[in-house]
Every structure is written in C-alpha cells, then in structure tokens.
Design a protein around this motif. Sequence first.
Motif, PDB file in Angstrom:
ATOM      1  N   ILE A 107      66.402  94.976  30.142  1.00  0.00           N
ATOM      2  CA  ILE A 107      66.762  95.312  28.759  1.00  0.00           C
ATOM      3  C   ILE A 107      67.824  94.301  28.337  1.00  0.00           C
ATOM      4  N   HIS A 108      67.431  93.387  27.488  1.00  0.00           N
ATOM      5  CA  HIS A 108      68.308  92.267  27.140  1.00  0.00           C
ATOM      6  C   HIS A 108      69.478  92.701  26.272  1.00  0.00           C
ATOM      7  N   ASP A 109      69.256  93.710  25.449  1.00  0.00           N
ATOM      8  CA  ASP A 109      70.351  94.215  24.617  1.00  0.00           C
ATOM      9  C   ASP A 109      69.945  95.533  23.989  1.00  0.00           C
ATOM     10  N   VAL A 110      70.937  96.251  23.488  1.00  0.00           N
ATOM     11  CA  VAL A 110      70.702  97.466  22.686  1.00  0.00           C
ATOM     12  C   VAL A 110      71.507  97.336  21.391  1.00  0.00           C
ATOM     13  N   LEU A 111      71.396  96.186  20.780  1.00  0.00           N
ATOM     14  CA  LEU A 111      72.185  95.891  19.584  1.00  0.00           C
ATOM     15  C   LEU A 111      71.859  96.826  18.428  1.00  0.00           C
ATOM     16  N   PHE A 112      70.638  97.358  18.382  1.00  0.00           N
ATOM     17  CA  PHE A 112      70.272  98.286  17.318  1.00  0.00           C
ATOM     18  C   PHE A 112      71.068  99.588  17.404  1.00  0.00           C
ATOM     19  N   LEU A 113      71.658  99.871  18.576  1.00  0.00           N
ATOM     20  CA  LEU A 113      72.536 101.030  18.730  1.00  0.00           C
ATOM     21  C   LEU A 113      73.999 100.654  18.485  1.00  0.00           C
ATOM     22  N   ASP A 114      74.349  99.418  18.812  1.00  0.00           N
ATOM     23  CA  ASP A 114      75.725  98.946  18.605  1.00  0.00           C
ATOM     24  C   ASP A 114      76.002  98.603  17.140  1.00  0.00           C
ATOM     25  N   PHE A 115      74.977  98.055  16.473  1.00  0.00           N
ATOM     26  CA  PHE A 115      75.115  97.617  15.078  1.00  0.00           C
ATOM     27  C   PHE A 115      73.954  98.179  14.252  1.00  0.00           C
ATOM     28  N   PRO A 116      73.896  99.505  14.105  1.00  0.00           N
ATOM     29  CA  PRO A 116      72.732 100.128  13.449  1.00  0.00           C
ATOM     30  C   PRO A 116      72.511  99.689  12.012  1.00  0.00           C
ATOM     31  N   GLU A 117      73.582  99.200  11.355  1.00  0.00           N
ATOM     32  CA  GLU A 117      73.463  98.811   9.942  1.00  0.00           C
ATOM     33  C   GLU A 117      72.538  97.607   9.745  1.00  0.00           C
ATOM     34  N   TYR A 118      72.243  96.883  10.819  1.00  0.00           N
ATOM     35  CA  TYR A 118      71.412  95.685  10.699  1.00  0.00           C
ATOM     36  C   TYR A 118      69.938  95.925  11.021  1.00  0.00           C
ATOM     37  N   PHE A 119      69.561  97.160  11.306  1.00  0.00           N
ATOM     38  CA  PHE A 119      68.198  97.423  11.754  1.00  0.00           C
ATOM     39  C   PHE A 119      67.547  98.546  10.955  1.00  0.00           C
ATOM     40  N   PRO A 120      66.223  98.468  10.739  1.00  0.00           N
ATOM     41  CA  PRO A 120      65.504  99.536  10.028  1.00  0.00           C
ATOM     42  C   PRO A 120      65.533 100.846  10.815  1.00  0.00           C
ATOM     43  N   GLU A 202      67.061  87.574  11.158  1.00  0.00           N
ATOM     44  CA  GLU A 202      67.492  88.965  11.018  1.00  0.00           C
ATOM     45  C   GLU A 202      68.846  88.934  10.311  1.00  0.00           C
ATOM     46  N   PRO A 203      69.233  89.986   9.592  1.00  0.00           N
ATOM     47  CA  PRO A 203      70.540  89.990   8.925  1.00  0.00           C
ATOM     48  C   PRO A 203      71.713  89.740   9.879  1.00  0.00           C
ATOM     49  N   ARG A 204      71.662  90.294  11.099  1.00  0.00           N
ATOM     50  CA  ARG A 204      72.770  90.115  12.044  1.00  0.00           C
ATOM     51  C   ARG A 204      72.908  88.671  12.510  1.00  0.00           C
ATOM     52  N   LYS A 205      71.867  87.882  12.287  1.00  0.00           N
ATOM     53  CA  LYS A 205      71.921  86.481  12.719  1.00  0.00           C
ATOM     54  C   LYS A 205      72.783  85.631  11.776  1.00  0.00           C
ATOM     55  N   ASN A 206      73.082  86.183  10.590  1.00  0.00           N
ATOM     56  CA  ASN A 206      74.133  85.614   9.743  1.00  0.00           C
ATOM     57  C   ASN A 206      73.771  84.257   9.122  1.00  0.00           C
ATOM     58  N   HIS A 207      72.492  84.044   8.851  1.00  0.00           N
ATOM     59  CA  HIS A 207      72.079  82.793   8.203  1.00  0.00           C
ATOM     60  C   HIS A 207      72.779  82.607   6.859  1.00  0.00           C
ATOM     61  N   ALA A 280      75.978  89.311  16.355  1.00  0.00           N
ATOM     62  CA  ALA A 280      75.795  90.142  17.555  1.00  0.00           C
ATOM     63  C   ALA A 280      74.647  89.619  18.400  1.00  0.00           C
ATOM     64  N   GLU A 281      74.891  89.458  19.704  1.00  0.00           N
ATOM     65  CA  GLU A 281      73.876  88.970  20.635  1.00  0.00           C
ATOM     66  C   GLU A 281      73.990  89.688  21.974  1.00  0.00           C
ATOM     67  N   GLY A 282      72.833  89.850  22.622  1.00  0.00           N
ATOM     68  CA  GLY A 282      72.828  90.345  23.995  1.00  0.00           C
ATOM     69  C   GLY A 282      73.160  89.245  24.978  1.00  0.00           C
ATOM     70  N   PHE A 283      72.934  87.994  24.567  1.00  0.00           N
ATOM     71  CA  PHE A 283      73.371  86.822  25.340  1.00  0.00           C
ATOM     72  C   PHE A 283      73.625  85.662  24.377  1.00  0.00           C
ATOM     73  N   ASN A 301      82.165  83.960  18.393  1.00  0.00           N
ATOM     74  CA  ASN A 301      82.978  84.452  19.519  1.00  0.00           C
ATOM     75  C   ASN A 301      82.873  85.961  19.717  1.00  0.00           C
ATOM     76  N   THR A 302      81.753  86.572  19.252  1.00  0.00           N
ATOM     77  CA  THR A 302      81.633  88.027  19.315  1.00  0.00           C
ATOM     78  C   THR A 302      80.633  88.480  20.378  1.00  0.00           C
ATOM     79  N   THR A 303      80.636  89.768  20.684  1.00  0.00           N
ATOM     80  CA  THR A 303      79.727  90.463  21.620  1.00  0.00           C
ATOM     81  C   THR A 303      79.561  89.658  22.915  1.00  0.00           C
ATOM     82  N   ALA A 304      78.320  89.387  23.334  1.00  0.00           N
ATOM     83  CA  ALA A 304      78.105  88.708  24.616  1.00  0.00           C
ATOM     84  C   ALA A 304      78.641  87.288  24.620  1.00  0.00           C
ATOM     85  N   MET A 305      78.834  86.715  23.445  1.00  0.00           N
ATOM     86  CA  MET A 305      79.297  85.329  23.364  1.00  0.00           C
ATOM     87  C   MET A 305      80.775  85.178  23.703  1.00  0.00           C
TER      88      MET A 305
END
Length: 362
Positions: A107-120, A202-207, A280-283, A301-305
Amino acid sequence: MKSTKIFVDCHVFDGNFQGTTTYLKGLYSELLKDKTKQFYFGTSNISFLKTIFGAHDNLTYISYKTKNKFYRLLFDIPKIIKQNKIDYAHFQYVVPPIKACKYIVTIHDVLFLDFPEYFPFFYKLKNKFLFKTSAKYSDIVLSVSEYSKIQIQKHFKIETVTITPNAVDPVYFETYQKDNIKEQVLKKFKAKNYFLYVSRWEPRKNHHCLLKVFVEKEYYKNHSLVFIGDKAIENKEYNDYYNSLPSAIKATIFSFHKLNFQDLLLLVRGADLSIYPSIAEGFGIPPLESLAANVPTICSNTTAMTDFQFFDDCLFNPLDLEDLKDKIEIGLKDTKIAQKKEAMLAKFSWKQAAEQFKKAIS
C-alpha cells in the motif's frame, strides 16, 4: 532446498508508467538475482513485460485471460496460484477475495484518508474498504516510506508494516550530452529552456500553484513550462487560471499525456529545472529521477518528502508561492547537484528495498 515460489500481479504494466510500475520494476529487477526463489509474473502483455525484466532461469511469465480486473482477481489469479503451488502472491493495494496462499500487499499511501478534501467521495469510500480489507487479509503489508507506514498503521490498525523504499531506475544515471538532448526535445516537442513537472493530474499535485508562479514571475519570457502526466482527478483551479491567460503565455505551456518511457526520459534530461510542488505524496519518485539525471531540482518539503533532506536549500513549502519563487531562483543556480545525488544514493537503493522484502518473507 525447495525454492520459494512468488507470484507477482504485474497488471499495472499493461497501462502507462506510474509509481507502482517503477516500484515493481526496481524491486523485482533486484530480487530476480536471488536464485533461491522462483518468480511468476502475471500480465496481459507478456511480450512487453519481457522488455522490462528480460529472460531469467527463475522467472516464468503467465498470461491473464482478460484485462478485466474483476475476472483477474476472482478467477485468473487464484487458478494460477493453485496450478503453480505458489507460496506468496504480491499485489499492489488490493488482493483477491479468495485466498489460496500467503498474501503480500504493498500500500503505497493512504493520502485519500490524510487529505480527504482532495479526493472524490466515492473514491474515498471504495478505497478505504478495499485497502483496509486487503491489509487485514494479507500476511505481509509493505509500504514505501516512513510517512506512509505510520499513516497505514494509524488508519487501518495494522501493527507491522515493512518499508521497501522506492529508488531510481539506473537508466537515469547514464551520461548524455545536454545540448544534443535539448535539440531533440525542440525538434520533437517544440519546447525549449523549460521547467518540468512530472506527475499525474490531481488537485493535491498542485499544478495550479506552479502555473501561477510561472506567470506572475514572468518566467514565460525566457522559459517554457512542461507538464508530463495522465489525467486522474480534475483540477478546476488550474483549468480556470489557465483559461484566463492570453494566448501568448499559453503558447509557452506544454502538457503531455501517455508518453512512452524514452520520451519521458528525453524530456527529463532536457529540462533546465525540475520542479516538484506536490502537497502530499506517499513517496515521490520524480524529483529523485531528475536529480539522478543531473537536472537542477527543487522539491516540496511535506509528507513523505520530508525524507528528502539531501535537497537541502532546494526544499520549499508547496503552499507558499513566495518560497517557491525563491527556490526556483536557487535551483537555477544550484552547484551542489553531485553532492545531493551522492546523498540520495546512500539513502535510497533497490538493493536495500529487496533486502527488506526478503526479511519480511523470511
């Protein structure tokens, strides 16, 4: 001595390159050196998978009957496990409901639970059930970073999670002629003197924040901005801002989807600056790949980074546009790429990931 038989679900290679394909390629290229283990790779495209892993005495390729994920999990894989008397079966995120051997799930990440505002909503609902059930159902749970390990343990109440960290494909470390690469990029993609961001959309990718800085700082006067990545979740903020721009600025912004690996590598090598502004990233493999290719790189410089301390003065807060602007200037003048690359190699390697994997199954 009886060989340990390991089945690997490689269906992710039937699509486009992403974090899971990089992970499986790096990990199993190293594990295949262990001749005490027999590997079975399941795929819908054996000929393509052979271009990734090649031929080995301890590797058998097995073709799935269909690309349908439900059929694969419910029928194909349990049958393959039974017929080949598999000891361990390794999956990414989701395991089959019928258990015919010991299961390993990454399981590479559970970012949808850490940052629910970015996911459907339904994405969160579905994946929480599937990932948690798969983790509970598996004998071994793997992840790729300390951050992801802690979050998986917290959300799913899993005691033991083994970290098999990502690393960089050796091809990124190969030497090349920068001027020659830039000429190839200009001829094929029409981009020159460009900043690069490699990530799916994705929105969390911050383009959108990177685009705003590119425009507000007027980098478009001397540079282009290149995005590489497939569409995943719509980023309305980016779309609205981009659509408001004049055509002259839009002409300096390029977006490429579904590139093959050679074109991706070409665009990475040709960049003046690699920027990774993800929230936000799992890696987060892309900034390591560009650093390996001797491209000046700045990174969130956030989360796994937070593990990427070797980027030193090129780390930034992805939500602080002034910090991002400052780090772009520092990155363009970076003279410490060789030292940063050496520190990265000391921290992340596929050999290290393979050793952790073997410890987990022993």
